[in-house]
Design an enzyme around this catalytic site. Structure first.
Site, PDB file in Angstrom:
ATOM      1  N   HIS A 132     -12.486  16.133 -47.049  1.00  0.00           N
ATOM      2  CA  HIS A 132     -13.561  15.856 -46.097  1.00  0.00           C
ATOM      3  C   HIS A 132     -13.181  16.489 -44.762  1.00  0.00           C
ATOM      4  O   HIS A 132     -12.009  16.664 -44.455  1.00  0.00           O
ATOM      5  CB  HIS A 132     -13.692  14.334 -45.958  1.00  0.00           C
ATOM      6  CG  HIS A 132     -14.867  13.855 -45.181  1.00  0.00           C
ATOM      7  ND1 HIS A 132     -14.902  13.868 -43.802  1.00  0.00           N
ATOM      8  CD2 HIS A 132     -16.051  13.315 -45.590  1.00  0.00           C
ATOM      9  CE1 HIS A 132     -16.046  13.357 -43.389  1.00  0.00           C
ATOM     10  NE2 HIS A 132     -16.766  13.028 -44.451  1.00  0.00           N
ATOM     11  N   ASP A 209      -5.702   9.882 -47.560  1.00  0.00           N
ATOM     12  CA  ASP A 209      -7.040   9.450 -47.165  1.00  0.00           C
ATOM     13  C   ASP A 209      -7.604   8.604 -48.306  1.00  0.00           C
ATOM     14  O   ASP A 209      -7.946   9.111 -49.367  1.00  0.00           O
ATOM     15  CB  ASP A 209      -7.913  10.680 -46.909  1.00  0.00           C
ATOM     16  CG  ASP A 209      -9.391  10.367 -46.723  1.00  0.00           C
ATOM     17  OD1 ASP A 209      -9.781   9.182 -46.820  1.00  0.00           O
ATOM     18  OD2 ASP A 209     -10.171  11.310 -46.495  1.00  0.00           O
ATOM     19  N   GLN A 212     -12.447   6.958 -50.269  1.00  0.00           N
ATOM     20  CA  GLN A 212     -13.198   6.798 -51.510  1.00  0.00           C
ATOM     21  C   GLN A 212     -12.436   6.001 -52.564  1.00  0.00           C
ATOM     22  O   GLN A 212     -12.998   5.631 -53.588  1.00  0.00           O
ATOM     23  CB  GLN A 212     -13.570   8.171 -52.082  1.00  0.00           C
ATOM     24  CG  GLN A 212     -14.516   8.968 -51.222  1.00  0.00           C
ATOM     25  CD  GLN A 212     -15.845   8.270 -51.016  1.00  0.00           C
ATOM     26  OE1 GLN A 212     -16.358   7.597 -51.910  1.00  0.00           O
ATOM     27  NE2 GLN A 212     -16.424   8.428 -49.825  1.00  0.00           N
ATOM     28  N   LYS A 235     -16.967   1.570 -46.531  1.00  0.00           N
ATOM     29  CA  LYS A 235     -17.042   2.124 -47.881  1.00  0.00           C
ATOM     30  C   LYS A 235     -16.549   1.137 -48.933  1.00  0.00           C
ATOM     31  O   LYS A 235     -16.462   1.476 -50.113  1.00  0.00           O
ATOM     32  CB  LYS A 235     -16.252   3.436 -47.960  1.00  0.00           C
ATOM     33  CG  LYS A 235     -16.840   4.550 -47.099  1.00  0.00           C
ATOM     34  CD  LYS A 235     -16.077   5.839 -47.249  1.00  0.00           C
ATOM     35  CE  LYS A 235     -16.533   6.898 -46.266  1.00  0.00           C
ATOM     36  NZ  LYS A 235     -17.905   7.381 -46.508  1.00  0.00           N
ATOM     37  N   CYS A 373     -19.951  16.884 -45.893  1.00  0.00           N
ATOM     38  CA  CYS A 373     -18.803  17.086 -44.992  1.00  0.00           C
ATOM     39  C   CYS A 373     -17.626  17.723 -45.720  1.00  0.00           C
ATOM     40  O   CYS A 373     -16.459  17.428 -45.429  1.00  0.00           O
ATOM     41  CB  CYS A 373     -18.383  15.776 -44.332  1.00  0.00           C
ATOM     42  SG  CYS A 373     -19.571  15.163 -43.130  1.00  0.00           S
TER      43      CYS A 373
END
Length: 415
Positions: A132, A209, A212, A235, A373
């Site tokens: 991203h 990261d 997700q 999220k 993104c």
């Protein structure tokens, strides 16, 4: 409808799960809402919404600095979320849990504080072709500032990382490796433990990261042995504008503050300022108190349903959707990795993703269209963007059928 879906739905009782989400009861353009934009943000259960209202109605006060009853209650609720986040990520110490405004803020904190303090000319930072923009741009900025180099792990046609190429990129100049646990565009689950071990063998520090991954995958930062891990509440069924940076205590203690202001200080004079202990050294100013408090309810929601059960159900939705999409003419799936979270991107030959998104919206179906993104990743596949359907625990096979019917009708109309 896939018969296996009925079994898993019964285990989870999807009707009861859906009842907890008021937003799902509405109609959009005269149709029952079908919400398939969960990779962008998930909807919020009533318990999260109620926690926000309860805070503002019952004990709205600033935290840590007040001795009156409301301030003490607010502080206690805020810090209870820190403990819940520590347990959720399996961190060793509560001081390793830093509240941020989300994943983007957490990555910027690490890049600006840790990156600025250790990167020198010709050092290297490695990221991946799946990232991203929030895990690209902060590293570009700090590399430009420090005259360091940014390296990128390439991506296969199926949307998986080329780990042999990663091994070739690693060297004595590698200082930081940053990658997503799961791709927001393709759903690819990266082999986090293997990447971390390889990076550590080369002497690099690793940031993961988890935007997700947090709502789908089991996360144990001690087992992974990552140095930093970032998540966003919105999220994972929580509020917007808050998230967590996990960092190993020994690293956080050595890092300079990211922002200056109240709370992150111990003593201030015009000549010299000394800084607070962890985690408060990185939490300058009045934080997003209400949303942090409500975040604890989102964590509890996931824990009570069980992440493994949720992920299994979502995987069945994903497989069902992929099978049905592949059966449609002119449809190509983008991202066919073996291990995925519940994200399916696709394109339809000769029809722009934006047009598909608009026409699905007219049927009450919310999907995401565009580059998500991840412009470099779209360039890798030679496309401007995709239609992305992303599934959460409150979605149903019947809703997938509505998506498939909608795409089929669009193809017939446009082709």
């Amino acid at each position: 409808m896939n018969p296996d879906m009925n079994v898993q739905s019964h285990v989870l009782n999807i009707a009861q799960v859906r009842e907890q989400f008021p937003v799902l009861r509405q109609r959009v353009n005269g149709k029952d809402l079908v919400y398939f934009d969960n990779a962008a943000t998930t909807q919020k259960p009533t318990r999260v919404i109620d926690a926000l209202v309860d805070f503002y109605q019952g004990y709205n006060a600033n935290i840590h600095r007040g001795i009156h009853t409301l301030a003490e209650k607010a502080t206690r609720a805020f810090e209870e979320t820190r403990d819940a986040a520590r347990d959720f990520l399996h961190a060793a110490h509560r001081e390793e849990i830093i509240f941020t405004s989300g994943v983007t803020d957490g990555i910027n904190l690490v890049a600006s504080s840790y990156g600025r303090s250790i990167l020198k000319a010709d050092d290297e930072v490695i990221i991946t072709g799946l990232e991203h923009h929030s895990n690209i741009v902060p590293w570009q900025l700090i590399c430009e500032e420090r005259n360091a180099k940014l390296r990128v792990i390439p991506v296969t046609d199926s949307g998986e990382l080329e780990l042999d190429e990663f091994k070739k990129l690693l060297s004595s100049r590698t200082r930081i490796v940053a990658f997503n646990h799961a791709s927001n565009s393709l759903g690819t689950i990266n082999p986090a433990a293997e990447i971390i071990a390889l990076a550590h063998d080369a002497g690099a520090v690793v940031l993961v990261d988890g935007a997700q991954a947090a709502a789908h995958l089991a996360i144990d930062v001690q087992s992974l042995d990552c140095d930093f891990y970032v998540i966003s509440a919105h999220k994972m069924y929580g509020p917007t504008g808050t998230g967590v940076l996990f960092g190993k205590k020994e690293l956080l203690e050595k890092m300079p503050p990211y922002r200056g202001g109240g709370e992150m200080i111990r003593n201030v004079t015009f000549e010299k300022t000394t800084y607070n202990d962890l985690p408060y050294k990185f939490e300058a100013g009045t934080p997003n108190i209400a949303d942090v408090v409500a975040f604890r309810e989102a964590i509890a929601f996931i824990n009570e349903l069980g992440k493994e059960t949720m992920a299994a159900y979502e995987r069945r939705l994903l497989d069902y959707a992929a099978e049905k999409l592949l059966a449609l003419p002119h449809v190509r799936l983008v991202g066919t990795a073996k291990n995925k979270v519940s994200v399916q991107s696709f394109v339809v030959e000769g029809i722009h993703p934006f047009d598909i998104g608009q026409m699905l919206d007219s049927r009450g179906i919310a999907v995401r269209t565009g580059h998500h993104c991840t412009e470099p990743l779209m360039a890798r596949f030679g496309i401007e963007g995709t239609v992305r359907a992303s599934f959460a625990v409150y979605n149903t096979p019947g809703e997938v059928d509505q998506l498939i019917d909608g795409v089929s009708r669009i193809i017939k109309f446009m082709k």
